[in-house]
Design a protein around this motif. Structure first.
Motif, PDB file in Angstrom:
ATOM      1  N   SER A 101      -7.257  -1.292  16.381  1.00 13.18           N
ATOM      2  CA  SER A 101      -8.259  -1.578  17.178  1.00 13.18           C
ATOM      3  C   SER A 101      -9.160  -2.556  16.851  1.00 13.18           C
ATOM      4  CB  SER A 101      -9.170  -0.112  17.138  1.00 13.18           C
ATOM      5  OG  SER A 101      -9.611   0.354  15.791  1.00 13.18           O
ATOM      6  N   LEU A 102      -9.078  -2.969  15.611  1.00 13.52           N
ATOM      7  CA  LEU A 102     -10.059  -4.129  14.693  1.00 13.52           C
ATOM      8  C   LEU A 102      -9.623  -5.406  15.000  1.00 13.52           C
ATOM      9  CD1 LEU A 102     -11.328  -2.289  11.746  1.00 13.52           C
ATOM     10  CD2 LEU A 102     -12.483  -2.520  13.684  1.00 13.52           C
ATOM     11  N   GLY A 103     -10.302  -6.324  15.096  1.00  8.09           N
ATOM     12  CA  GLY A 103      -9.715  -7.643  14.992  1.00  8.09           C
ATOM     13  C   GLY A 103      -9.716  -8.043  13.552  1.00  8.09           C
ATOM     14  N   TRP A 136       0.914  -1.017   0.228  1.00  9.56           N
ATOM     15  CA  TRP A 136       0.023   0.169   0.039  1.00  9.56           C
ATOM     16  C   TRP A 136       0.822   1.119  -0.060  1.00  9.56           C
ATOM     17  CZ3 TRP A 136      -4.163  -0.962   4.291  1.00  9.56           C
ATOM     18  CH2 TRP A 136      -5.003  -1.968   3.969  1.00  9.56           C
ATOM     19  N   PRO A 137       0.304   2.309  -0.598  1.00 11.62           N
ATOM     20  CA  PRO A 137       1.078   3.820  -0.549  1.00 11.62           C
ATOM     21  C   PRO A 137       0.868   4.122   1.103  1.00 11.62           C
ATOM     22  CG  PRO A 137      -1.063   3.834  -1.700  1.00 11.62           C
ATOM     23  CD  PRO A 137      -0.927   2.472  -1.489  1.00 11.62           C
ATOM     24  N   HIS A 138       2.109   5.041   1.298  1.00 11.56           N
ATOM     25  CA  HIS A 138       1.978   5.432   2.616  1.00 11.56           C
ATOM     26  C   HIS A 138       1.093   5.979   3.197  1.00 11.56           C
ATOM     27  CE1 HIS A 138       6.754   5.484   1.835  1.00 11.56           C
ATOM     28  NE2 HIS A 138       6.426   4.307   2.105  1.00 11.56           N
ATOM     29  N   GLU A 139       0.107   6.891   2.210  1.00 17.01           N
ATOM     30  CA  GLU A 139      -0.842   7.653   2.526  1.00 17.01           C
ATOM     31  C   GLU A 139      -2.134   6.588   3.056  1.00 17.01           C
ATOM     32  OE1 GLU A 139       1.535   9.847  -0.078  1.00 17.01           O
ATOM     33  OE2 GLU A 139       0.689   7.892  -0.244  1.00 17.01           O
ATOM     34  N   LYS A 140      -2.250   5.433   2.201  1.00 20.43           N
ATOM     35  CA  LYS A 140      -3.284   4.524   2.725  1.00 20.43           C
ATOM     36  C   LYS A 140      -2.976   3.729   3.998  1.00 20.43           C
ATOM     37  CE  LYS A 140      -5.832   0.671   0.866  1.00 20.43           C
ATOM     38  NZ  LYS A 140      -6.246  -0.069  -0.177  1.00 20.43           N
ATOM     39  N   LEU A 141      -1.547   3.448   4.094  1.00 20.89           N
ATOM     40  CA  LEU A 141      -1.095   3.012   5.419  1.00 20.89           C
ATOM     41  C   LEU A 141      -1.320   3.840   6.889  1.00 20.89           C
ATOM     42  CD1 LEU A 141       2.397   1.489   4.554  1.00 20.89           C
ATOM     43  CD2 LEU A 141       0.372   0.256   5.531  1.00 20.89           C
ATOM     44  N   PHE A 142      -1.132   5.192   6.620  1.00 17.81           N
ATOM     45  CA  PHE A 142      -1.400   6.081   7.414  1.00 17.81           C
ATOM     46  C   PHE A 142      -2.804   6.135   7.919  1.00 17.81           C
ATOM     47  CE2 PHE A 142      -2.765  10.611   8.897  1.00 17.81           C
ATOM     48  CZ  PHE A 142      -1.877  10.623   9.569  1.00 17.81           C
ATOM     49  N   GLU A 143      -3.680   6.052   6.820  1.00 23.01           N
ATOM     50  CA  GLU A 143      -5.119   6.169   7.322  1.00 23.01           C
ATOM     51  C   GLU A 143      -5.732   4.935   8.199  1.00 23.01           C
ATOM     52  OE1 GLU A 143      -7.084   8.741   7.119  1.00 23.01           O
ATOM     53  OE2 GLU A 143      -5.542   9.642   5.951  1.00 23.01           O
ATOM     54  N   ALA A 144      -4.861   3.655   7.583  1.00 23.00           N
ATOM     55  CA  ALA A 144      -5.532   2.197   8.002  1.00 23.00           C
ATOM     56  C   ALA A 144      -4.825   2.156   9.618  1.00 23.00           C
ATOM     57  CB  ALA A 144      -4.825   1.203   7.241  1.00 23.00           C
ATOM     58  N   ILE A 145      -3.869   2.805   9.910  1.00 28.13           N
ATOM     59  CA  ILE A 145      -3.402   2.478  11.310  1.00 28.13           C
ATOM     60  C   ILE A 145      -4.417   2.586  12.777  1.00 28.13           C
ATOM     61  CG2 ILE A 145      -1.551   3.564  13.184  1.00 28.13           C
ATOM     62  CD1 ILE A 145       0.328   4.182  10.894  1.00 28.13           C
ATOM     63  N   PRO A 146      -5.075   3.320  12.724  1.00 25.50           N
ATOM     64  CA  PRO A 146      -6.163   3.220  13.848  1.00 25.50           C
ATOM     65  C   PRO A 146      -6.981   1.921  13.709  1.00 25.50           C
ATOM     66  CG  PRO A 146      -6.310   5.489  13.202  1.00 25.50           C
ATOM     67  CD  PRO A 146      -5.320   4.662  12.042  1.00 25.50           C
ATOM     68  N   ASP A 147      -7.537   1.577  12.614  1.00 27.58           N
ATOM     69  CA  ASP A 147      -8.061   0.049  12.393  1.00 27.58           C
ATOM     70  C   ASP A 147      -7.030  -1.058  12.838  1.00 27.58           C
ATOM     71  OD1 ASP A 147     -10.349   1.387  11.698  1.00 27.58           O
ATOM     72  OD2 ASP A 147     -10.211   1.230   9.356  1.00 27.58           O
ATOM     73  N   ILE A 148      -5.926  -0.965  12.508  1.00 24.17           N
ATOM     74  CA  ILE A 148      -4.897  -1.988  12.747  1.00 24.17           C
ATOM     75  C   ILE A 148      -4.764  -2.186  14.228  1.00 24.17           C
ATOM     76  CG2 ILE A 148      -2.353  -2.516  12.680  1.00 24.17           C
ATOM     77  CD1 ILE A 148      -2.190  -1.122   9.787  1.00 24.17           C
TER      78      ILE A 148
END
Length: 210
Positions: free
Chosen positions: A198-200, A184-196
């Motif tokens: 907190s989510l199962g 993934w591009p870094h921008e997408k990783l940045f957006e995904a971090i909260p879900d990484i």
């Protein structure tokens, strides 16, 4: 370099400790090389880090790999079939003038390159033997000696390393491989971090797949 005008991103250049020794090494963005690490003819992908006192030679390491202290990647294989296993047979130049490095033995070592996938965690003091392939998402236990290939998303430990359990069920592992989040591009990783955080894993996949 990362976009320095974007406050979300730090400098993306590799961070290399001044005591590290690197030769013919290619490092990805945000990678780290710790104290007294020695790497020879190694490639490592973005975000991969090597903790202190690691050694590696003739190896390709994927992205987001976590390599603990004192790990040895592609441990030296001595020529047991010769009169002696001592390095006098393949590096006589260290002892005698007019006797060069054994090029055939070096080529044999280079041909047994180690391949490590993405998101692999190698625990403290583990040893990876020549020509080993370690799949994406695998975990290698501390002080393990890896003598056989390691399948993706499995956990191995011991000497020699043996399967302990699956990291995730096979179906989840297959979905993770398809997701290939490490690309993934870094921008997408940045957006995904909260879900990484907190989510199962199944909820995360359901949200981010496709």
């Amino acid at each position: 370099m990362a976009d320095t005008d974007d406050p979300r991103f730090s400098n993306d250049q590799p961070r290399i400790h001044p005591s590290a020794q690197l030769k013919a090494v290619k490092l990805g963005k945000f990678s780290e090389v710790g104290e007294r690490v020695i790497l020879r003819d190694v490639t490592a992908g973005d975000f991969t880090y090597f903790e202190r006192h690691c050694e590696g030679i003739y190896a390709d390491v994927g992205r987001f790999c976590s390599i603990a202290a004192n790990v040895r990647i592609n441990a030296l294989e001595h020529p047991m079939e010769r009169l002696t296993t001592h390095k006098i047979s393949y590096r006589p130049n260290e002892f005698f003038k007019y006797r060069g490095v054994d090029g055939a033995f070096r080529a044999r070592r280079q041909a047994k390159r180690v391949s490590i996938g993405h998101d692999v965690w190698i625990g403290h003091g583990a040893v990876v033997m020549p020509a080993i392939q370690i799949g994406d998402g695998a975990v290698i236990g501390a002080n393990a000696v890896v003598t056989k290939n390691v399948a993706p998303y499995t956990i191995v430990a011991g000497n020699p390393a043996r399967l302990i359990r699956l990291r995730f069920p096979a179906e989840i592992a297959a979905r993770l491989e398809r997701l290939a989040w490490w690309d993934w591009p870094h921008e997408k990783l940045f957006e995904a971090i909260p879900d990484i955080q907190s989510l199962g894993i199944e909820d995360f996949l359901s949200k981010w797949e496709g």
